[in-house]
Design a protein around this motif. Structure first.
Motif, PDB file in Angstrom:
ATOM      1  N   ALA A 180       0.819  -1.211   0.290  1.00  0.00           N
ATOM      2  CA  ALA A 180      -0.085  -0.207  -0.067  1.00  0.00           C
ATOM      3  C   ALA A 180       1.006   1.165   0.185  1.00  0.00           C
ATOM      4  O   ALA A 180       0.644   2.488  -0.544  1.00  0.00           O
ATOM      5  N   VAL A 181       1.928   1.171   0.625  1.00  0.00           N
ATOM      6  CA  VAL A 181       3.050   2.878   0.541  1.00  0.00           C
ATOM      7  C   VAL A 181       3.845   2.511  -0.245  1.00  0.00           C
ATOM      8  O   VAL A 181       3.819   3.591  -0.843  1.00  0.00           O
ATOM      9  N   PHE A 236       7.517   4.709  -5.298  1.00  0.00           N
ATOM     10  CA  PHE A 236       8.322   4.115  -6.312  1.00  0.00           C
ATOM     11  C   PHE A 236       7.432   4.980  -8.074  1.00  0.00           C
ATOM     12  O   PHE A 236       7.896   4.972  -8.398  1.00  0.00           O
ATOM     13  N   TRP A 237       6.439   5.092  -7.302  1.00  0.00           N
ATOM     14  CA  TRP A 237       5.188   5.898  -9.221  1.00  0.00           C
ATOM     15  C   TRP A 237       5.771   6.857  -8.328  1.00  0.00           C
ATOM     16  O   TRP A 237       5.844   7.895  -9.674  1.00  0.00           O
ATOM     17  N   ASN A 238       5.875   7.574  -7.406  1.00  0.00           N
ATOM     18  CA  ASN A 238       6.389   8.717  -7.138  1.00  0.00           C
ATOM     19  C   ASN A 238       8.096   8.910  -7.697  1.00  0.00           C
ATOM     20  O   ASN A 238       8.323   9.780  -8.892  1.00  0.00           O
ATOM     21  N   SER A 239       8.633   8.402  -7.334  1.00  0.00           N
ATOM     22  CA  SER A 239       9.671   7.671  -7.948  1.00  0.00           C
ATOM     23  C   SER A 239       9.753   8.090  -9.422  1.00  0.00           C
ATOM     24  O   SER A 239      11.052   8.831  -9.804  1.00  0.00           O
ATOM     25  N   TYR A 240       9.097   7.417  -9.832  1.00  0.00           N
ATOM     26  CA  TYR A 240       8.842   7.357 -11.314  1.00  0.00           C
ATOM     27  C   TYR A 240       8.596   8.293 -12.161  1.00  0.00           C
ATOM     28  O   TYR A 240       9.134   9.388 -13.485  1.00  0.00           O
ATOM     29  N   ARG A 241       7.265   8.968 -11.552  1.00  0.00           N
ATOM     30  CA  ARG A 241       7.308  10.637 -11.643  1.00  0.00           C
ATOM     31  C   ARG A 241       8.446  11.822 -11.784  1.00  0.00           C
ATOM     32  O   ARG A 241       8.643  12.625 -12.367  1.00  0.00           O
ATOM     33  N   GLN A 242       9.008  11.392 -10.350  1.00  0.00           N
ATOM     34  CA  GLN A 242      10.285  12.180 -10.399  1.00  0.00           C
ATOM     35  C   GLN A 242      11.656  12.235 -11.317  1.00  0.00           C
ATOM     36  O   GLN A 242      11.588  12.910 -12.050  1.00  0.00           O
ATOM     37  N   PHE A 243      11.520  10.796 -12.030  1.00  0.00           N
ATOM     38  CA  PHE A 243      12.571  10.432 -12.924  1.00  0.00           C
ATOM     39  C   PHE A 243      11.908  10.834 -13.874  1.00  0.00           C
ATOM     40  O   PHE A 243      12.940  11.559 -15.298  1.00  0.00           O
ATOM     41  N   GLN A 244      11.121  10.483 -14.096  1.00  0.00           N
ATOM     42  CA  GLN A 244      10.014  11.718 -15.878  1.00  0.00           C
ATOM     43  C   GLN A 244      10.590  12.920 -16.426  1.00  0.00           C
ATOM     44  O   GLN A 244      10.298  13.729 -17.238  1.00  0.00           O
ATOM     45  N   GLY A 245      10.076  13.489 -14.441  1.00  0.00           N
ATOM     46  CA  GLY A 245      10.593  15.389 -14.487  1.00  0.00           C
ATOM     47  C   GLY A 245       9.090  15.158 -14.543  1.00  0.00           C
ATOM     48  O   GLY A 245       8.952  16.695 -14.867  1.00  0.00           O
ATOM     49  N   ALA A 246       8.292  14.988 -14.201  1.00  0.00           N
ATOM     50  CA  ALA A 246       7.100  15.449 -14.050  1.00  0.00           C
ATOM     51  C   ALA A 246       6.573  15.870 -12.716  1.00  0.00           C
ATOM     52  O   ALA A 246       5.926  16.851 -12.854  1.00  0.00           O
ATOM     53  N   ILE A 247       7.183  15.795 -11.619  1.00  0.00           N
ATOM     54  CA  ILE A 247       6.996  16.328 -10.711  1.00  0.00           C
ATOM     55  C   ILE A 247       8.326  16.779 -10.526  1.00  0.00           C
ATOM     56  O   ILE A 247       9.692  15.951 -10.871  1.00  0.00           O
ATOM     57  N   SER A 248       8.435  18.007  -9.922  1.00  0.00           N
ATOM     58  CA  SER A 248       9.772  18.516  -9.190  1.00  0.00           C
ATOM     59  C   SER A 248      10.293  17.375  -7.886  1.00  0.00           C
ATOM     60  O   SER A 248       9.582  16.938  -6.919  1.00  0.00           O
ATOM     61  N   GLY A 249      12.043  17.760  -8.160  1.00  0.00           N
ATOM     62  CA  GLY A 249      12.056  16.677  -6.751  1.00  0.00           C
ATOM     63  C   GLY A 249      12.449  17.632  -5.641  1.00  0.00           C
ATOM     64  O   GLY A 249      11.505  16.417  -4.519  1.00  0.00           O
ATOM     65  N   THR A 303       6.615  13.925  -0.667  1.00  0.00           N
ATOM     66  CA  THR A 303       5.769  12.632  -1.189  1.00  0.00           C
ATOM     67  C   THR A 303       6.672  11.379  -0.019  1.00  0.00           C
ATOM     68  O   THR A 303       5.628  10.806   0.531  1.00  0.00           O
ATOM     69  N   ALA A 304       7.506  11.113  -0.149  1.00  0.00           N
ATOM     70  CA  ALA A 304       8.253  10.066  -0.341  1.00  0.00           C
ATOM     71  C   ALA A 304       8.545  10.264   1.794  1.00  0.00           C
ATOM     72  O   ALA A 304       8.119   8.759   1.962  1.00  0.00           O
ATOM     73  N   PHE A 305       8.346  11.435   1.527  1.00  0.00           N
ATOM     74  CA  PHE A 305       8.958  11.309   3.611  1.00  0.00           C
ATOM     75  C   PHE A 305       7.298  10.906   4.331  1.00  0.00           C
ATOM     76  O   PHE A 305       7.381  10.597   5.298  1.00  0.00           O
ATOM     77  N   LEU A 310      14.316  -0.193  -3.897  1.00  0.00           N
ATOM     78  CA  LEU A 310      13.362  -1.322  -4.504  1.00  0.00           C
ATOM     79  C   LEU A 310      13.620  -2.751  -4.283  1.00  0.00           C
ATOM     80  O   LEU A 310      13.433  -4.218  -3.671  1.00  0.00           O
ATOM     81  N   ALA A 311      15.497  -3.062  -4.188  1.00  0.00           N
ATOM     82  CA  ALA A 311      15.510  -4.678  -3.730  1.00  0.00           C
ATOM     83  C   ALA A 311      15.256  -4.951  -2.498  1.00  0.00           C
ATOM     84  O   ALA A 311      14.504  -6.041  -2.308  1.00  0.00           O
ATOM     85  N   VAL A 312      15.145  -4.499  -1.551  1.00  0.00           N
ATOM     86  CA  VAL A 312      14.802  -4.658   0.226  1.00  0.00           C
ATOM     87  C   VAL A 312      13.183  -4.060   0.160  1.00  0.00           C
ATOM     88  O   VAL A 312      12.836  -5.526   0.289  1.00  0.00           O
TER      89      VAL A 312
END
Lengths: 71, 139
Positions: free
Chosen positions: B17-18, B23-36, B42-44, B118-120
């Protein structure tokens, strides 16, 4: 996977005033689910637990557990 | 269902659930869709939610079955834990090696950090999922 050790725990419980799995579990220090798994042949208990079970029913351990020669 | 199995379910579902949104949030950051900055916030928030959820749900389980919660793992539960953890270790090992290999593909530390995390997370899912499977098999 079924273990090669048969047991008469269910019969012994019934013969001991319909002892519940939970009551037996409490006396030998395991969970009710572990007692159920032992009865169903899905888990082989350690020697210590096997001896505790035999002591609860006041019967020799080889009267409670038997090795399945067909296994 | 035993307390330990319920605990494994709680952890498994909470991680899903979390960390799916994480990781969707991380992906969006990687794509540049959201700012760092937005991504870090969001991550915290998600990590805090994970800790709070785990604590609250496990406290709830313990309140409903206090005797079971206080009892140590019995021999079958210990065996289930060890078997599941052994498999999860190999998953973590593969993830760690993938992270090491990634160093030759990218120099972005953030990407490598996400792969390690992700591995963890996957290893923990395997651990709790393995426990659930083993508990269900014996039921």
């Amino acid at each position: 996977m079924a273990c090669p050790i048969l047991n008469r725990i269910r019969d012994l419980r019934a013969a001991t005033g319909d002892m519940t799995q939970q009551a037996l579990a409490d006396r030998i220090g395991v969970t009710r689910q572990t007692v159920n798994a032992i009865e169903l042949g899905k888990y082989s208990p350690s020697l210590e637990v096997a001896f505790r079970i035999a002591r609860v029913f006041d019967t020799p351990i080889d009267s409670v557990f038997q090795f399945d020669e067909r296994a | 269902m035993s307390f330990r199995e319920k605990s494994a379910w709680v952890s498994f579902v909470t991680i899903l659930a979390v960390f799916i949104p994480f990781f969707w949030n991380s992906y969006r950051q990687f794509q540049g869709a959201i700012s760092g900055r937005e991504a870090v916030g969001t991550a915290f928030t998600l990590l805090a939610a994970f800790v709070i959820l785990e604590i609250l749900l496990h406290v709830g389980l313990a309140i409903r079955a206090p005797k079971e919660a206080r009892s140590p793992r019995d021999e079958r539960e210990q065996l289930i834990d060890m078997r599941a953890t052994r498999v999860a270790f190999y998953v973590l090992l593969v993830g760690a090696m993938a992270s090491v290999g990634l160093v030759h593909v990218t120099s972005r530390a953030w990407v490598i950090q996400q792969v390690v995390l992700l591995a963890v997370v996957v290893a923990e899912l395997v651990r709790f999922g393995g426990q659930i499977l083993l508990f269900r098999r014996d039921a």
